[in-house]
Design a protein around this motif. Sequence first.
Motif, PDB file in Angstrom:
ATOM      1  N   GLU A  49      10.733  -7.959 -12.076  1.00 21.45           N
ATOM      2  CA  GLU A  49       9.778  -8.251 -11.014  1.00 21.45           C
ATOM      3  C   GLU A  49      10.082  -7.473  -9.734  1.00 21.45           C
ATOM      4  OE1 GLU A  49       7.437 -12.200  -9.431  1.00 21.45           O
ATOM      5  OE2 GLU A  49       9.223 -12.435 -10.656  1.00 21.45           O
ATOM      6  N   ASP A  52       8.206  -4.277 -10.104  1.00 21.62           N
ATOM      7  CA  ASP A  52       6.777  -4.438 -10.353  1.00 21.62           C
ATOM      8  C   ASP A  52       6.087  -4.761  -9.030  1.00 21.62           C
ATOM      9  OD1 ASP A  52       4.281  -4.746 -11.422  1.00 21.62           O
ATOM     10  OD2 ASP A  52       4.722  -6.600 -12.516  1.00 21.62           O
ATOM     11  N   VAL A  53       6.061  -3.753  -8.178  1.00 22.57           N
ATOM     12  CA  VAL A  53       5.519  -3.901  -6.829  1.00 22.57           C
ATOM     13  C   VAL A  53       4.342  -2.941  -6.688  1.00 22.57           C
ATOM     14  CG1 VAL A  53       6.032  -3.686  -4.365  1.00 22.57           C
ATOM     15  CG2 VAL A  53       7.813  -4.488  -5.947  1.00 22.57           C
ATOM     16  N   GLU A  54       3.201  -3.496  -6.262  1.00 18.43           N
ATOM     17  CA  GLU A  54       2.000  -2.679  -6.112  1.00 18.43           C
ATOM     18  C   GLU A  54       2.310  -1.431  -5.289  1.00 18.43           C
ATOM     19  OE1 GLU A  54      -2.574  -3.061  -4.528  1.00 18.43           O
ATOM     20  OE2 GLU A  54      -1.482  -4.876  -5.040  1.00 18.43           O
ATOM     21  N   GLY A  55       1.892  -0.290  -5.826  1.00 16.64           N
ATOM     22  CA  GLY A  55       2.119   0.977  -5.161  1.00 16.64           C
ATOM     23  C   GLY A  55       3.389   1.681  -5.585  1.00 16.64           C
ATOM     24  N   SER A  56       4.301   0.955  -6.246  1.00 23.79           N
ATOM     25  CA  SER A  56       5.536   1.610  -6.678  1.00 23.79           C
ATOM     26  C   SER A  56       5.963   1.194  -8.087  1.00 23.79           C
ATOM     27  CB  SER A  56       6.668   1.338  -5.680  1.00 23.79           C
ATOM     28  OG  SER A  56       6.961  -0.041  -5.635  1.00 23.79           O
ATOM     29  N   VAL A  57       4.993   0.768  -8.897  1.00 21.92           N
ATOM     30  CA  VAL A  57       5.277   0.433 -10.296  1.00 21.92           C
ATOM     31  C   VAL A  57       5.752   1.709 -10.995  1.00 21.92           C
ATOM     32  CG1 VAL A  57       4.206  -0.292 -12.482  1.00 21.92           C
ATOM     33  CG2 VAL A  57       3.617  -1.458 -10.345  1.00 21.92           C
ATOM     34  N   ALA A  62       3.006   1.848 -15.476  1.00 24.06           N
ATOM     35  CA  ALA A  62       1.618   1.982 -15.002  1.00 24.06           C
ATOM     36  C   ALA A  62       0.750   2.644 -16.069  1.00 24.06           C
ATOM     37  CB  ALA A  62       1.588   2.789 -13.698  1.00 24.06           C
ATOM     38  N   ARG A  65      -0.059   0.092 -18.766  1.00 20.25           N
ATOM     39  CA  ARG A  65      -1.096  -0.816 -18.275  1.00 20.25           C
ATOM     40  C   ARG A  65      -2.470  -0.160 -18.272  1.00 20.25           C
ATOM     41  NH1 ARG A  65       2.062  -3.677 -13.173  1.00 20.25           N
ATOM     42  NH2 ARG A  65       3.020  -5.349 -14.396  1.00 20.25           N
ATOM     43  N   GLU A  66      -2.535   1.086 -17.843  1.00 23.38           N
ATOM     44  CA  GLU A  66      -3.813   1.804 -17.811  1.00 23.38           C
ATOM     45  C   GLU A  66      -4.371   2.000 -19.214  1.00 23.38           C
ATOM     46  OE1 GLU A  66      -2.910   5.355 -15.609  1.00 23.38           O
ATOM     47  OE2 GLU A  66      -2.473   4.207 -13.787  1.00 23.38           O
ATOM     48  N   ARG A  98       1.360  -8.988 -16.588  1.00 20.50           N
ATOM     49  CA  ARG A  98       1.385  -9.102 -15.133  1.00 20.50           C
ATOM     50  C   ARG A  98       0.261  -8.307 -14.493  1.00 20.50           C
ATOM     51  NH1 ARG A  98       4.422 -13.136 -15.916  1.00 20.50           N
ATOM     52  NH2 ARG A  98       6.650 -12.931 -15.791  1.00 20.50           N
ATOM     53  N   PRO A  99      -0.306  -8.748 -13.396  1.00 19.42           N
ATOM     54  CA  PRO A  99      -0.033 -10.027 -12.760  1.00 19.42           C
ATOM     55  C   PRO A  99      -0.526 -11.177 -13.639  1.00 19.42           C
ATOM     56  CG  PRO A  99      -1.902  -9.012 -11.675  1.00 19.42           C
ATOM     57  CD  PRO A  99      -1.373  -8.022 -12.689  1.00 19.42           C
TER      58      PRO A  99
END
Length: 184
Positions: A49, A52-57, A62, A65-66, A98-99
């Motif tokens: 976690e 897993d920070v928005e903007g630095s995943v 990433a 996930r895409e 996540r999220p």
Amino acid sequence: MSVRILTLVGSLRAGSHNRRLAEAAVKIAPEGTDVQIYEGLADVPFYNEDIDVEGSVPAAAAELREAAARADALLLVTPEYNGTMPAALKNAIDWLSRPFGGGAISGKPVAVVGTAFGQYGGVWAQDEARKAVGIAGGMVVEHAKLAIPGSMTRFAELHPVEDAEVTAGLTVVIESLAGARAAA
């Protein structure tokens, strides 16, 4: 419009029987379905976690996930390691969850198949994967199952795509996933 099915293979070994099973799914995909194998699982860092920070995943996470977000459904192909699924597959499920409540897997039809050396074909690992993906928000297609026992001998000289029983079972699973997507 074609149903896009993203395939995640739990075994990272290039020549694994489960990798070959995924290759068979790609080759026998019925008209109207596009089955693709995701190639980057080995690069995805363990879920944490803190990263897993928005903007630095991490880029590999990433990308996973895409790819899952673009897919209409997911096919998980798992061997059985010590009675459960491999860490790489569990890690992918964690990243896709996540999220919480809004992850890339949320609400998507998911089927789990696999092959293992034992007499039950890895059903414990498949059951664990279904459990994890269901908790993660995926819509598990319970009737879309395929557990192939005796992988070491059954596929010693035969690619799964050359096995009529395997291709028939995979076809049913893929059609079930496509049908679940259409119904969703």
